[in-house]
Design an enzyme around this catalytic site. Structure first.
Site, mmCIF file in Angstrom:
data_model
loop_
_atom_site.group_PDB
_atom_site.id
_atom_site.type_symbol
_atom_site.label_atom_id
_atom_site.label_comp_id
_atom_site.label_asym_id
_atom_site.label_seq_id
_atom_site.Cartn_x
_atom_site.Cartn_y
_atom_site.Cartn_z
ATOM 1 N N TYR A 179 0.849 -1.186 0.000
ATOM 2 C CA TYR A 179 0.000 0.000 0.000
ATOM 3 C C TYR A 179 0.893 1.248 0.000
ATOM 4 O O TYR A 179 2.061 1.175 0.410
ATOM 5 C CB TYR A 179 -0.908 -0.043 1.235
ATOM 6 C CG TYR A 179 -1.986 0.997 1.269
ATOM 7 C CD1 TYR A 179 -3.049 0.955 0.370
ATOM 8 C CD2 TYR A 179 -1.948 2.038 2.197
ATOM 9 C CE1 TYR A 179 -4.038 1.910 0.399
ATOM 10 C CE2 TYR A 179 -2.938 3.010 2.228
ATOM 11 C CZ TYR A 179 -3.978 2.947 1.325
ATOM 12 O OH TYR A 179 -4.953 3.900 1.348
ATOM 13 N N ASN A 181 1.464 3.670 1.862
ATOM 14 C CA ASN A 181 2.154 4.092 3.087
ATOM 15 C C ASN A 181 3.255 3.132 3.514
ATOM 16 O O ASN A 181 3.861 3.311 4.568
ATOM 17 C CB ASN A 181 1.159 4.309 4.234
ATOM 18 C CG ASN A 181 0.392 3.054 4.613
ATOM 19 O OD1 ASN A 181 0.698 1.951 4.160
ATOM 20 N ND2 ASN A 181 -0.620 3.214 5.449
ATOM 21 N N LYS A 182 3.523 2.116 2.706
ATOM 22 C CA LYS A 182 4.584 1.162 3.030
ATOM 23 C C LYS A 182 5.923 1.624 2.466
ATOM 24 O O LYS A 182 5.991 2.472 1.584
ATOM 25 C CB LYS A 182 4.231 -0.229 2.497
ATOM 26 C CG LYS A 182 2.902 -0.780 3.012
ATOM 27 C CD LYS A 182 2.849 -0.823 4.529
ATOM 28 C CE LYS A 182 1.633 -1.565 5.068
ATOM 29 N NZ LYS A 182 0.358 -0.868 4.834
ATOM 30 N N LEU A 183 6.995 1.026 2.975
ATOM 31 C CA LEU A 183 8.342 1.400 2.557
ATOM 32 C C LEU A 183 8.519 1.225 1.047
ATOM 33 O O LEU A 183 9.149 2.037 0.373
ATOM 34 C CB LEU A 183 9.365 0.542 3.304
ATOM 35 C CG LEU A 183 10.810 0.966 3.185
ATOM 36 C CD1 LEU A 183 11.149 1.987 4.248
ATOM 37 C CD2 LEU A 183 11.729 -0.239 3.324
#
Length: 368
Positions: A179, A181-183
């Site tokens: 998603y 907002n992931k790294l």
């Protein structure tokens, strides 16, 4: 102008790889970037097999089905979590059995697990939360002792380690989310990881409508989902993976700046820098206020100054969708409940600039 809680960082080959998808016509799940992403991420986490899917939640559905969770089976998991693992268990007919949180790491308190194990327990799902991993050694020992399967939800833990070994490399099956907002992001998307050839074949069939090599296409022997990742998504992910180390270091730098700049902030507790088995990777930078009222006042103040925040996860035993099903009656988990009510996180995406971090620090330190 609002400073968002997350802004992904695109500064590499994203345009080039996406353009390649369009020029070649390989935009579906059949494109070559999908397999390359699977192999690259499996290599980075020390796994033999990766199966790219449409989301982290899809990865959990597949993992739960692949290990054979069925009606009445109990699966132990944290109450303080994104709702996806519980959804996957309930959809399979299983029963989530909940564990309170550790007040230091905010992960499930592994010391509470053994007393919840019964003859109906089939698996444990560990969910690494917000930047630090679960203390895995005691969990692995319990799985061996009671012959339980382990699903490792490493959705937030790209690049994190447990005693130096990559998160995503533990358990029978591990899952990642991509998603925004992931790294590492593919927009939407996820990955199932395993070392078990039998499980990998199950997962590949389950994500692809149960298709298998029967000699006749469109003949199906098993139920499955269309949980395939597109070549376009995989192209974005591969470009992101080229900055794996840089993104990890960026997250740590943001966390370090916040911890130093907010060290004297009153009325709350900051996310810890690490524990005995891991340095915090700060998937987000979390703050736990001393009271629910303090949390409300702090977040309202930040919003008034153009600083976006997000509340912490809401506990599974207090979710209306599960209460309406008769689950978790009269259950209480005080540590998790405090985290859910008093916790929030501040801007900390890979694309958050140092100037924005300093602005957040300055504004928070002026809170009264």
């Amino acid at each position: 102008m609002t400073i968002p809680v997350n802004r992904p960082l695109f500064h590499g080959n994203e345009d080039k790889y996406l353009t390649d998808c369009i020029k070649t016509g390989w935009v579906s799940s059949e494109g070559p970037f999908v397999r390359e992403l699977e192999e690259t991420l499996a290599g980075k986490t020390g796994r033999q097999f990766g199966i790219a899917v449409s989301s982290g939640s899809a990865a959990l559905d597949i993992a739960v089905a692949a290990i054979g969770i069925d009606v009445g089976d109990e699966v132990i998991m944290p109450t303080f979590s994104i709702i996806s693992p519980a959804f996957s268990i309930v959809r399979a007919g299983g029963i989530p059995v909940l564990i309170d949180s550790d007040p230091g790491t905010w992960n499930m308190n592994v010391q509470d697990i053994e007393r919840k194990i019964t003859n109906k327990t089939k698996a444990i799902i560990v969910v690494h939360t917000y930047g630090l991993p679960v203390d895995l050694d005691p969990v692995l020992s319990l799985c061996k002792k009671y012959n339980l399967r382990l699903i490792e939800d490493a959705a937030e833990m790209h690049g994190q380690t447990y005693y130096g070994k990559p998160c995503g490399s533990f358990g029978d099956i591990s899952v990642f989310s991509f998603y925004p907002n992931k790294l590492i992001t593919t927009g939407e998307g996820g990955m199932v990881l395993t070392d078990d050839p039998e499980l990998v074949e199950k997962c590949r069939k389950l994500k692809n409508l149960g298709f298998e090599d029967t000699g006749r296409r469109f003949v199906h022997k098993e139920m499955g989902w269309n949980y395939r990742m597109t070549n376009i998504q995989a192209a974005l992910g591969l470009a992101q993976l080229e900055f794996w180390d840089e993104h990890i270091n960026r997250k740590k730098e943001i966390g370090r700046r916040y911890r130093e700049g907010l060290s004297k902030l009153a009325g709350c507790r900051l996310q810890v820098a690490g524990c005995s088995y891991a340095e915090n990777i700060y998937w987000v930078f979390g703050i736990v206020a001393d009271s629910e009222d303090q949390c409300s006042r702090m977040t309202a103040y930040l919003h008034s100054k153009g600083i976006a925040t997000r509340p912490f996860f809401w506990c599974m035993h207090e979710q209306p969708v599960f209460i309406d099903r008769g689950l978790f009656k009269d259950e209480h988990y005080p540590v998790a409940e405090k985290l859910a009510r008093n916790g929030f996180y501040i801007p900390s995406g890979t694309g958050t600039s140092n100037a924005e971090v300093e602005t957040v620090i300055e504004i928070l330190n002026a809170f009264e």
